[in-house]
Structure formats: C-alpha cells, structure tokens
Enzyme design. Sequence first.
Site, PDB file in Angstrom:
ATOM      1  N   ASN A 166       4.025  57.040 -45.968  1.00 45.27           N
ATOM      2  CA  ASN A 166       4.594  55.700 -45.829  1.00 45.27           C
ATOM      3  C   ASN A 166       4.944  55.209 -47.236  1.00 45.27           C
ATOM      4  OD1 ASN A 166       5.242  53.064 -45.334  1.00 45.27           O
ATOM      5  ND2 ASN A 166       3.174  52.424 -44.684  1.00 45.27           N
ATOM      6  N   TRP A 167       6.223  55.309 -47.566  1.00 47.16           N
ATOM      7  CA  TRP A 167       6.659  54.927 -48.924  1.00 47.16           C
ATOM      8  C   TRP A 167       6.593  53.418 -49.151  1.00 47.16           C
ATOM      9  CZ3 TRP A 167      11.839  57.981 -50.108  1.00 47.16           C
ATOM     10  CH2 TRP A 167      11.549  59.347 -50.160  1.00 47.16           C
ATOM     11  N   LYS A 168       6.553  52.638 -48.096  1.00 44.94           N
ATOM     12  CA  LYS A 168       6.625  51.165 -48.180  1.00 44.94           C
ATOM     13  C   LYS A 168       7.886  50.765 -48.974  1.00 44.94           C
ATOM     14  CE  LYS A 168       1.695  51.123 -47.692  1.00 44.94           C
ATOM     15  NZ  LYS A 168       0.469  50.372 -47.740  1.00 44.94           N
ATOM     16  N   HIS A 170       2.829  48.258 -38.376  1.00 44.09           N
ATOM     17  CA  HIS A 170       2.020  48.406 -39.604  1.00 44.09           C
ATOM     18  C   HIS A 170       1.398  47.048 -39.951  1.00 44.09           C
ATOM     19  CE1 HIS A 170       0.879  48.962 -43.759  1.00 44.09           C
ATOM     20  NE2 HIS A 170       0.854  50.250 -43.515  1.00 44.09           N
ATOM     21  N   GLU A 222       1.036  45.515 -42.645  1.00 43.03           N
ATOM     22  CA  GLU A 222       1.830  44.658 -43.553  1.00 43.03           C
ATOM     23  C   GLU A 222       2.920  43.918 -42.778  1.00 43.03           C
ATOM     24  OE1 GLU A 222       2.615  47.742 -46.413  1.00 43.03           O
ATOM     25  OE2 GLU A 222       0.487  47.699 -46.949  1.00 43.03           O
ATOM     26  N   GLU A 282      -5.490  52.381 -38.958  1.00 47.95           N
ATOM     27  CA  GLU A 282      -5.509  51.971 -40.358  1.00 47.95           C
ATOM     28  C   GLU A 282      -6.322  50.682 -40.504  1.00 47.95           C
ATOM     29  OE1 GLU A 282      -1.952  53.754 -42.670  1.00 47.95           O
ATOM     30  OE2 GLU A 282      -1.329  51.858 -41.825  1.00 47.95           O
ATOM     31  N   GLY A 319      -4.605  50.439 -49.348  1.00 41.38           N
ATOM     32  CA  GLY A 319      -4.272  50.127 -50.740  1.00 41.38           C
ATOM     33  C   GLY A 319      -5.443  49.586 -51.542  1.00 41.38           C
ATOM     34  N   SER A 324      -6.138  54.370 -47.954  1.00 43.40           N
ATOM     35  CA  SER A 324      -6.679  54.969 -49.186  1.00 43.40           C
ATOM     36  C   SER A 324      -7.054  56.439 -49.017  1.00 43.40           C
ATOM     37  CB  SER A 324      -7.873  54.157 -49.700  1.00 43.40           C
ATOM     38  OG  SER A 324      -7.449  52.863 -50.055  1.00 43.40           O
TER      39      SER A 324
HETATM   40  P1  PGA Z   1      -2.598  53.528 -48.581  1.00 45.10           P
HETATM   41  O1  PGA Z   1      -1.636  52.955 -47.453  1.00 45.10           O
HETATM   42  O2  PGA Z   1      -2.710  55.017 -48.380  1.00 45.10           O
HETATM   43  O3  PGA Z   1      -1.929  53.170 -49.885  1.00 45.10           O
HETATM   44  O4  PGA Z   1      -3.914  52.844 -48.432  1.00 45.10           O
HETATM   45  C1  PGA Z   1      -1.645  53.470 -46.147  1.00 45.10           C
HETATM   46  C2  PGA Z   1      -0.667  52.708 -45.297  1.00 45.10           C
HETATM   47  O5  PGA Z   1      -0.526  51.487 -45.479  1.00 45.10           O
HETATM   48  O6  PGA Z   1      -0.012  53.278 -44.407  1.00 45.10           O
END
Ligand code: PGA
Length: 253
Positions: free
Chosen positions: A10-12, A98, A100, A170, A176, A215
């Site tokens: 997931n590049w975001k 997701h 976010e 998640e 993150g 993470s």
């Molecule tokens: P992360 O993000 O590996 O940086 O914790 C995972 C995600 O949000 O899909």
Amino acid sequence: MSRKKIVAANWKMNLNISEANQLTTKLKKNIAKLKSKAEIVLFTNAIYLSKASSDFKKSTKINVGAQNCYFESSGAFTGEISVEMIKSAGAKWILCGHSERRILFGETDEMIAKKVSAVLESGLNMMLCVGEDLACRKKNQQNNKVAEQLEISLGGIDKKYIDRIAIAYEPVWAIGTGVTASSTQAQEMHAFIRKNIQNILGNKAKDISILYGGSCNPSNAKELFSCKDVDGGLIGGASLDADSFTKIVASIS
Ligand code: PGA
C-alpha cells in the site's frame, strides 16, 4: 480452492512518477529471482495505476490495484475515480475501507459496503480492510468492532463473489506506528474473522485470504505469516523500499 498467500503493497500518497518507476524497476528484478508462492499486489497511487498495470500486464506474480474508488459509475463527482475507470486502466484489485479513508475522509461502513459491491459487480478483486482503534482494543471491544465492519460491508453481497475477496486485518494502533500486533493477537483476530465471514457468506468463505497489516517489516513478517490463519500481509511503509518489500515477500516460501 485453497487459501492463497498474498503480499500487498500500500503505497498510500507517496512516490512521484519517476520515484515509482525506480521502485518498480528494482522490484521487478528482485521478484524475478524469488521462489515465493505469494501473489503480489501493488496498490499504487492513482496517478501511477495505468503505467504500473501496463508494465506488469504479463507478470504472473505481480498484480496492480487501486487504493480507493467511488461507488457511482460516472457523473458529477469531482475528484472521484470510478471502478470502471480503474478497470480500464488495467488494474485487477481495489482496496476498500482502509482506516485512513475511514478516519481522515469520513468513510462509513455503509459507504464502504457500496464500494465493495461496486468492485465485485465489476469483476475486479476486492480487498476489504477492517480493524479496531486503540481505545477499542483497550476496552477489549475489538471483536465487536471488527464483526460490525464485516457484517455491514459484506452482509449484502452475493456469495458467488467469494473467490474475488480478500480481507486485511489492520489494527489502527499498529498502522505506521512501529508497534505490531503480537502473533497471538493476530492469530486470535484472524481466526475470529474467518469464523465471522463463514457466518456471513457461508462455508466456502473459509478459503478467503486474510492478510495482516500494521508495521509489518522484514524482521517480523515471518513470525506473523507463520500463524495458522494469517495468509500474508498488507504492507505500508516497508513497501516503499524494494529490498524491504522483497524480503517480506520472501518470508512466504
Ligand atoms: P504500515 O501501513 O505498514 O506503514 O503500518 C499498513 C497500511 O496502512 O496498510
């Protein structure tokens, strides 16, 4: 059908076009040497979707997906991207729900349910993200939260779509933050999710791949992925580095 192992990136909202080109060039070389059985999905940013889809068109190991979509098919929805547009760019997957999107952009379970249906009806693969926040975990309410997210998002869909569904667990407190769920916490929740999706979608749903995200990195991936009900991972930060991401994929033999 048996459960597929999947490692997804997931590049975001990261990487301009030249940075994305550098990453995918290196990734292509790395992955060609790997024997891993995992299917790889790159959830690139929307700007890079078309390029990545055409670059990996012939790849048997790497598929490309979008991080989000809108549920309406076309019209006056400034700034949004429809499922059909994503499909026409050559992408094979769409990520829905997701955290976010839920937290920063106000997506509700009901909106996510509409996106889930739109993706599945289009013939694309859909990866649904679920997970509790820290306050919820502290109150030991994580199972209720995740059960609710699953019920609303998947309750209305046709069972014939089961083969094109994956789930990513998640926990919001692990995304993150550098804090991962322990393998015990991950296994407990994944088993709970597997039971729940069978209640919602029937027995065949036991073969839906359930990925862990939050993470995940080259040092902890092997332990997490060795849990009985963990079928791979959804990787944010560590997916932006080709070598780290490759090591994570390599932890699935
Ligand atoms: P992360 O993000 O590996 O940086 O914790 C995972 C995600 O949000 O899909």
